[in-house]
Write a protein that holds these residues in place. Structure first.
Motif, PDB file in Angstrom:
ATOM      1  N   SER A 168      65.046 -52.295  31.431  1.00  0.00           N
ATOM      2  CA  SER A 168      65.099 -50.978  30.836  1.00  0.00           C
ATOM      3  C   SER A 168      65.270 -51.272  29.306  1.00  0.00           C
ATOM      4  CB  SER A 168      66.302 -50.128  31.233  1.00  0.00           C
ATOM      5  OG  SER A 168      66.015 -48.848  30.900  1.00  0.00           O
ATOM      6  N   PHE A 169      64.211 -50.505  28.369  1.00  0.00           N
ATOM      7  CA  PHE A 169      64.078 -50.614  27.074  1.00  0.00           C
ATOM      8  C   PHE A 169      64.398 -49.151  26.595  1.00  0.00           C
ATOM      9  CE2 PHE A 169      62.039 -54.371  28.539  1.00  0.00           C
ATOM     10  CZ  PHE A 169      62.486 -55.356  27.500  1.00  0.00           C
ATOM     11  N   ALA A 170      64.886 -48.903  25.206  1.00  0.00           N
ATOM     12  CA  ALA A 170      64.647 -47.951  24.218  1.00  0.00           C
ATOM     13  C   ALA A 170      63.256 -47.775  23.923  1.00  0.00           C
ATOM     14  CB  ALA A 170      65.491 -47.837  23.127  1.00  0.00           C
ATOM     15  N   ILE A 171      62.378 -46.941  24.211  1.00  0.00           N
ATOM     16  CA  ILE A 171      60.946 -46.988  24.218  1.00  0.00           C
ATOM     17  C   ILE A 171      60.616 -45.837  22.856  1.00  0.00           C
ATOM     18  CG2 ILE A 171      58.469 -46.670  24.931  1.00  0.00           C
ATOM     19  CD1 ILE A 171      59.816 -47.721  27.544  1.00  0.00           C
ATOM     20  N   THR A 172      60.049 -46.315  21.785  1.00  0.00           N
ATOM     21  CA  THR A 172      59.586 -45.236  20.665  1.00  0.00           C
ATOM     22  C   THR A 172      58.100 -45.105  20.668  1.00  0.00           C
ATOM     23  OG1 THR A 172      59.667 -47.215  19.074  1.00  0.00           O
ATOM     24  CG2 THR A 172      61.373 -46.082  19.441  1.00  0.00           C
ATOM     25  N   ASP A 196      63.598 -45.134  35.096  1.00  0.00           N
ATOM     26  CA  ASP A 196      63.849 -46.223  35.835  1.00  0.00           C
ATOM     27  C   ASP A 196      63.705 -46.115  37.171  1.00  0.00           C
ATOM     28  OD1 ASP A 196      65.046 -48.047  33.648  1.00  0.00           O
ATOM     29  OD2 ASP A 196      66.684 -46.496  33.517  1.00  0.00           O
ATOM     30  N   SER A 226      61.152 -41.089  21.981  1.00  0.00           N
ATOM     31  CA  SER A 226      62.497 -41.404  21.982  1.00  0.00           C
ATOM     32  C   SER A 226      62.906 -41.406  23.690  1.00  0.00           C
ATOM     33  CB  SER A 226      63.716 -40.643  21.507  1.00  0.00           C
ATOM     34  OG  SER A 226      64.825 -41.143  21.493  1.00  0.00           O
ATOM     35  N   ALA A 227      62.647 -42.664  24.452  1.00  0.00           N
ATOM     36  CA  ALA A 227      62.493 -42.713  25.851  1.00  0.00           C
ATOM     37  C   ALA A 227      63.484 -43.875  25.946  1.00  0.00           C
ATOM     38  CB  ALA A 227      61.588 -42.546  26.504  1.00  0.00           C
ATOM     39  N   GLN A 228      63.869 -43.772  27.348  1.00  0.00           N
ATOM     40  CA  GLN A 228      64.628 -45.026  28.040  1.00  0.00           C
ATOM     41  C   GLN A 228      64.144 -45.221  29.515  1.00  0.00           C
ATOM     42  OE1 GLN A 228      67.195 -46.781  26.294  1.00  0.00           O
ATOM     43  NE2 GLN A 228      67.058 -48.364  28.062  1.00  0.00           N
ATOM     44  N   SER A 253      59.275 -50.980  21.052  1.00  0.00           N
ATOM     45  CA  SER A 253      60.496 -50.462  21.213  1.00  0.00           C
ATOM     46  C   SER A 253      60.750 -50.759  19.445  1.00  0.00           C
ATOM     47  CB  SER A 253      61.401 -51.294  21.848  1.00  0.00           C
ATOM     48  OG  SER A 253      62.941 -50.828  21.476  1.00  0.00           O
TER      49      SER A 253
END
Length: 254
Positions: A168-172, A196, A226-228, A253
């Protein structure tokens, strides 16, 4: 003869100074990577030229860098002994395939950028449209397409493509490349889900492609967010009754 040697050495010295400047904290201007010696895309997107460094030049890669900088179509260089190829295709940030049959190459730092989280990660999709390749083509990191059948395309009834980032990543940012000539019409009215669970039914929509069509080939569509999440899924709702076709999916990210 002496003046020709002097100019060449001066050029090499300038390249070395640029590289040293990059290592001083302002970012490396050229990054080394490896590409397979046998790469299908290298045939479909051939180099501008294969040049040979003069015998008096000791640092071949710097000579090649200078030649690449002078050629607008050159994206990076591949070194083969005293020769180098001025490559015309791009590779995704973070791309490198080291191995006994791989060739050293050098790409500009601006082209390197932040690593592509989707690079060579597992990719799956709904049913594949007849004649099209496995969806892993959209994450292989070699940015060269000359044929529509090199892109991924689903069937009408099962129009989704998903990349598993394996964590899981903080996706920009998500960048999707599609082609005007090669089935661009099938990248429209599409939702981008990040989450997820790995299901477009439950992972939230973080971006959407409208129904408009651009006018250039292999255009990049960039979606800031701004997603995870671990899974990035492109889904075209069944109400549109068309397939989903794209050439690349890149995830960042920054």
């Amino acid at each position: 003869m002496a003046s020709r040697v002097y100019v060449s050495r001066l050029g090499v010295l300038m390249a070395m100074l640029l590289l040293m400047q990059g290592h001083s904290g302002e970012g490396v201007l050229y990054r080394r990577l490896y590409i397979p010696a046998v790469l299908p895309e290298a045939d479909t997107c051939p180099p501008v030229a294969e040049v040979t460094a003069p015998s008096h030049v000791q640092l071949v890669r710097f000579y090649c860098i200078i030649r690449c900088n002078a050629e607008p179509r050159c994206k990076f260089i591949t070194v083969l002994g005293r020769k180098c190829r001025l490559q015309t295709f791009r590779v995704a940030p973070g791309y490198s395939q080291p191995g006994p049959a791989s060739l050293p190459s050098y790409v500009t730092d601006s082209a390197a950028g932040s690593p592509d989280l989707a690079l060579n990660k597992p990719a799956v999709q709904g049913a594949t449209y007849r004649g099209y390749p496995n969806p892993t083509t959209v994450v292989n990191g070699v940015l060269c397409r000359t044929d529509p059948l090199q892109c991924a395309c689903t069937t009408i009834a099962d129009a989704w493509i998903q990349v598993d980032l394996e964590a899981s990543f903080a996706i920009t940012r998500v960048v999707v490349t599609a082609s005007f000539s090669y089935d661009l019409m099938f990248f429209a009215d599409t939702n981008i889900h990040v989450g997820d669970t790995g299901s477009y039914l439950t992972d939230p929509i973080v971006g959407s492609k409208d129904g408009s069509h651009p006018t250039t080939d292999f255009q990049e569509f960039t979606y800031s967010m701004s997603a995870q999440g671990r899974y990035v899924t492109l889904h075209r709702p069944a109400s549109f009754s068309t397939a989903l076709c794209v050439c690349y999916i890149q995830v960042y990210s920054d």
